[in-house]
Design an enzyme around this catalytic site. Structure first.
Site, PDB file in Angstrom:
ATOM      1  N   LYS A  64      -3.562   7.462   7.218  1.00 29.76           N
ATOM      2  CA  LYS A  64      -4.784   6.480   6.712  1.00 29.76           C
ATOM      3  C   LYS A  64      -5.806   6.936   7.505  1.00 29.76           C
ATOM      4  O   LYS A  64      -5.721   7.412   8.738  1.00 29.76           O
ATOM      5  CB  LYS A  64      -4.461   5.039   7.629  1.00 29.76           C
ATOM      6  CG  LYS A  64      -5.556   4.081   7.303  1.00 29.76           C
ATOM      7  CD  LYS A  64      -5.410   2.713   7.468  1.00 29.76           C
ATOM      8  CE  LYS A  64      -4.633   2.345   8.724  1.00 29.76           C
ATOM      9  NZ  LYS A  64      -4.557   0.851   8.902  1.00 29.76           N
ATOM     10  N   ASP A  75      -0.081   5.347  10.050  1.00 38.07           N
ATOM     11  CA  ASP A  75      -1.010   4.267   9.749  1.00 38.07           C
ATOM     12  C   ASP A  75      -1.624   3.749  10.823  1.00 38.07           C
ATOM     13  O   ASP A  75      -2.180   2.491  10.964  1.00 38.07           O
ATOM     14  CB  ASP A  75      -0.151   3.228   9.014  1.00 38.07           C
ATOM     15  CG  ASP A  75      -0.806   2.186   8.194  1.00 38.07           C
ATOM     16  OD1 ASP A  75      -1.820   2.404   7.756  1.00 38.07           O
ATOM     17  OD2 ASP A  75      -0.303   0.859   8.222  1.00 38.07           O
ATOM     18  N   GLY A  97       6.130  -1.959  10.751  1.00 40.03           N
ATOM     19  CA  GLY A  97       7.483  -1.234  10.334  1.00 40.03           C
ATOM     20  C   GLY A  97       7.486  -1.419   8.920  1.00 40.03           C
ATOM     21  O   GLY A  97       8.393  -1.189   8.305  1.00 40.03           O
ATOM     22  N   TRP A 146      19.264   9.021   3.805  1.00 43.85           N
ATOM     23  CA  TRP A 146      17.919   8.975   4.441  1.00 43.85           C
ATOM     24  C   TRP A 146      18.095   8.752   5.754  1.00 43.85           C
ATOM     25  O   TRP A 146      18.950   7.657   6.304  1.00 43.85           O
ATOM     26  CB  TRP A 146      17.158   7.944   3.958  1.00 43.85           C
ATOM     27  CG  TRP A 146      15.669   7.719   4.419  1.00 43.85           C
ATOM     28  CD1 TRP A 146      15.006   8.315   4.929  1.00 43.85           C
ATOM     29  CD2 TRP A 146      15.414   6.022   4.630  1.00 43.85           C
ATOM     30  NE1 TRP A 146      13.698   7.458   5.349  1.00 43.85           N
ATOM     31  CE2 TRP A 146      14.125   6.186   5.215  1.00 43.85           C
ATOM     32  CE3 TRP A 146      16.207   5.017   4.409  1.00 43.85           C
ATOM     33  CZ2 TRP A 146      13.343   4.946   5.613  1.00 43.85           C
ATOM     34  CZ3 TRP A 146      15.321   3.793   4.851  1.00 43.85           C
ATOM     35  CH2 TRP A 146      14.079   3.786   5.430  1.00 43.85           C
ATOM     36  N   LYS A 150       0.839  -1.334   0.020  1.00 47.01           N
ATOM     37  CA  LYS A 150       0.034  -0.135  -0.149  1.00 47.01           C
ATOM     38  C   LYS A 150       0.729   1.365  -0.008  1.00 47.01           C
ATOM     39  O   LYS A 150       0.465   2.213  -0.747  1.00 47.01           O
ATOM     40  CB  LYS A 150      -0.906   0.014   1.185  1.00 47.01           C
ATOM     41  CG  LYS A 150      -2.095  -0.987   1.002  1.00 47.01           C
ATOM     42  CD  LYS A 150      -3.185  -1.057   2.261  1.00 47.01           C
ATOM     43  CE  LYS A 150      -2.560  -1.385   3.589  1.00 47.01           C
ATOM     44  NZ  LYS A 150      -3.475  -1.482   4.705  1.00 47.01           N
TER      45      LYS A 150
END
Length: 699
Positions: free
Chosen positions: A275, A235, A148, A167, A117
């Site tokens: 979400k 999420d 995770g 990152w 997703k």
């Protein structure tokens, strides 16, 4: 210029050959393009700060109609057995083969449905800000992130498309190592977390509760220490299986806290992906109105790998205008954070939200709820036509085409292990999830449980003991299962973990959670407890010679952290008095918390020749050394000094790293013991209750 920036608004994948079969073109176009974009109007204005959270909750007639329509369609499923219905919809899921295909062809790190997703969100929108591409640096913050998979998915996306970006990341979730957290609200799968704990932030009280303002501020502060936060994800959700008609209301307070945290952490130009579910309620409407003022672009998106029949969607918010926009409103946002004010008042009054925005929300709500209603109806029709062979073939063919299109459209390729977050570690592990999402029966039957007689409740609970989820588990069969963990040379360094004092054990990493839930459900009935109370749980170990230590029960009203430390002190006295060569039989020694497991680890490794696990006791056999008692004495001193100097808001949770106690044969032995002990307790309790209830009927 990077390949994802050049001509991004044109088709990214036009050079790829599409599938030959055009039979499903229309279906694919719908599945892969479930999108809505808000159209910002410069006439829209935020009300002054003193107007925020000043009006009572309100409703929009058109949104209420859509909500009623969706709930009507969902209510048609009330009498379906949840396991049977889930199995049916899994077979009908058009994206059901996507994970399998990706695993075969790409084999990414920690692949889950959440992984796919997020990858869709990343591939369908420009979620990596241009500043990150230019500066080649980016920090991401992941809220309510367990287990995770968003992180490993982001890593895969970056390595495949933006490899030059340096990152860094920080994540938050409910702490699975804190036994006070509810398993219904928490994902305790720590396969990834266990190896990356230095990246996880559980707040000042260590619970991971993001709905606590102090925890939120600590997370924001530490995220910004890493650099510019240019991506935030959230999420989070709450298990709403008992209230499917109120999912949005139940989850809205969490979504608010996620959003307020992300808005404070993000740097200008950043992206926020979170979400949410339906958009019927004032809370969601107000939040979306705020986000439309703070971001250059706000989209609502349902990935193809998000179950079609549920309400889950993702808000993709791009080009953040910066937290300076929030400064004057922050006190108001704080006032409702994790408080009843958020439920009692609306973020904005209906009069302060333009009609043109409300119309867009209605358009968005109609689009996504209609898709969901259609899927529910199609699944119902398919259920009634299960013997239709041509129908089944069509679904099977579509699943194959969707999986192939997913790989093609998102240009997925494997990574080298060296490019993964954990360099291949997760591919080698086979750790069992002790907290599977599991519900039985239909929604109607679950609702009727509260109205059942005690005898009916007893029968319902007994039925769970015969289900496959328990029958497939292994339990201790022998009288005593002996294990030798003793290692006089092993180095044990104490690492103290502090947090909110544990009032009650709600969850544990050391037991298969459905068993513990059943145990808790039995003890939740006051009439059951009255029958059980006073029954002897004395253990019969006739073949074992040794001193027996029966630890006291938890007293009524006593907090668990006080009880645990009280038992610890009693145990230490017995251990100091125990001569070398003697054994100690521990009864009523609770092995659900990390504190007690660490105590047992030290004793098994540093003091006793072997450790025995029976169905209801632990045997520490043949004390060879008292070296470990000094470690436990230091722990006792730390517990005492912490209580004397503290304010009562912090307690010693643990004193060994979880990577020491939560792996290997020792961990497996504890889980096996707890599964056996609590399963047997449930059997004994239910047998006793059934017998007592039958006797009462005969009187």
């Amino acid at each position: 210029m990077h390949k994802n920036d050049y001509g991004f608004l044109q088709s990214r994948h036009k050079h790829h050959k599409r599938h030959q079969d055009e039979e499903f073109d229309e279906e694919l176009n719908t599945l892969f393009n479930k999108k809505f974009r808000f159209r910002f109007d410069s006439d829209w204005k935020l009300p002054p700060a003193d107007a925020w959270f000043s009006a009572p909750p309100w409703k929009v007639k058109e949104l209420e109609t859509l909500k009623s329509r969706l709930n009507f369609h969902k209510s048609q499923l009330n009498d379906f057995d949840i396991e049977e219905w889930s199995s049916h919809t899994r077979r009908r899921n058009p994206s059901g083969e996507v994970c399998w295909k990706i695993r075969c062809l790409v084999n990414p790190e920690f692949l889950t449905q959440a992984w796919t997703k997020f990858y869709e969100c990343a591939s369908s929108y420009r979620i990596i800000p241009s500043e990150a591409v230019i500066s080649r640096e980016m920090v991401s913050l992941h809220l309510c992130e367990a287990p995770g998979a968003f992180i490993t998915s982001l890593n895969h996306y970056l390595k495949q498309n933006y490899e030059e970006i340096e990152w860094k990341w920080l994540a938050n979730t409910l702490n699975p190592y804190y036994e006070g957290n509810s398993p219904g609200n928490m994902i305790s799968d720590d396969r990834f977390m266990l190896h990356t704990l230095q990246h996880w932030h559980f707040g000042t009280d260590n619970t991971g509760n993001l709905m606590d303002w102090t925890n939120s501020q600590a997370i924001v502060k530490d995220a910004n220490k890493l650099g510019k936060v240019l991506l935030a994800t959230a999420d989070g959700s709450i298990d709403c299986v008992q209230k499917p008609d109120a999912q949005e209301e139940a989850t809205s307070p969490l979504h608010y806290c996620e959003t307020v945290t992300a808005l404070q952490a993000l740097s200008p130009g950043g992206t926020f992906v979170f979400k949410l579910f339906t958009t019927f309620e004032h809370s969601t409407v107000g939040l979306l109105y705020l986000l439309n003022h703070l971001f250059g672009e706000v989209n609502i998106y349902k990935p193809v790998t998000s179950r079609q029949g549920n309400s889950e969607v993702y808000a993709i918010c791009l080009q953040y205008k910066g937290s300076d926009q929030l400064k004057e409103y922050l006190p108001k946002l704080k006032s409702a954070y994790g408080t009843n004010l958020y439920s009692d008042k609306s973020l904005f009054s209906l009069e302060n939200i333009p009609e043109t925005f409300i119309k867009q929300v209605e358009e968005c709500a109609y689009y996504f709820s209609s898709l969901q209603c259609q899927v529910i109806n199609n699944n119902l029709q398919a259920y009634l036509m299960q013997n239709s062979i041509p129908f089944a073939i069509d679904v099977k063919k579509l699943r194959s085409v969707v999986a192939a299109e997913f790989i093609r459209q998102y240009d997925m390729r494997p990574l080298d292990y060296e490019q993964e977050v954990l360099k291949g570690v997760l591919h080698e592990e086979n750790k069992v999830n002790t907290n599977p999402r599991y519900h039985r029966g239909s929604y109607t039957k679950r609702q009727l449980y509260a109205k059942m007689t005690l005898k009916e409740k007893c029968k319902s609970l007994s039925g769970f003991l015969q289900t496959d989820i328990l029958n497939l588990l292994i339990f201790i069969q022998e009288t005593i299962r002996w294990k030798c963990f003793y290692d006089k040379d092993v180095e044990i360094d104490t690492v103290f973990t502090y947090g909110l004092p544990l009032q009650k054990v709600n969850s544990s990493k050391f037991i298969f959670v459905p068993i513990f839930k059943l145990y808790q459900q039995i003890l939740a009935e006051e009439e059951f407890v009255n029958v059980i109370r006073g029954q002897s749980n004395d253990t019969k170990l006739l073949d074992v010679i040794g001193e027996k230590l029966f630890l006291p029960d938890l007293e009524n009203g006593e907090s668990y952290n006080d009880y645990e430390k009280r038992c610890f002190s009693i145990l230490l006295v017995s251990l100091r008095n125990l001569p070398l060569g003697e054994s100690l039989i521990l009864t009523n020694f609770a092995t659900l918390t990390h504190f007690n497991i660490s105590v047992l680890y030290v004793l098994s490794k540093k003091c006793f020749e072997k450790t025995g696990f029976s169905s209801d006791a632990i045997i520490l056999s043949n004390m060879l050394s008292k070296q470990g008692l000094q470690i436990l004495k230091d722990v006792e001193n730390e517990c005492v000094s912490g209580r004397e100097c503290g304010t009562g808001t912090q307690d010693v949770w643990n004193f060994l790293p979880v990577r020491m106690t939560n792996v290997g044969d020792f961990f497996g032995s504890i889980v096996l013991y707890n599964n056996t002990f609590y399963r047997n307790r449930c059997v004994d309790y239910l047998d006793l209750l059934e017998q007592t209830l039958c006797n009462n009927e005969q009187v």
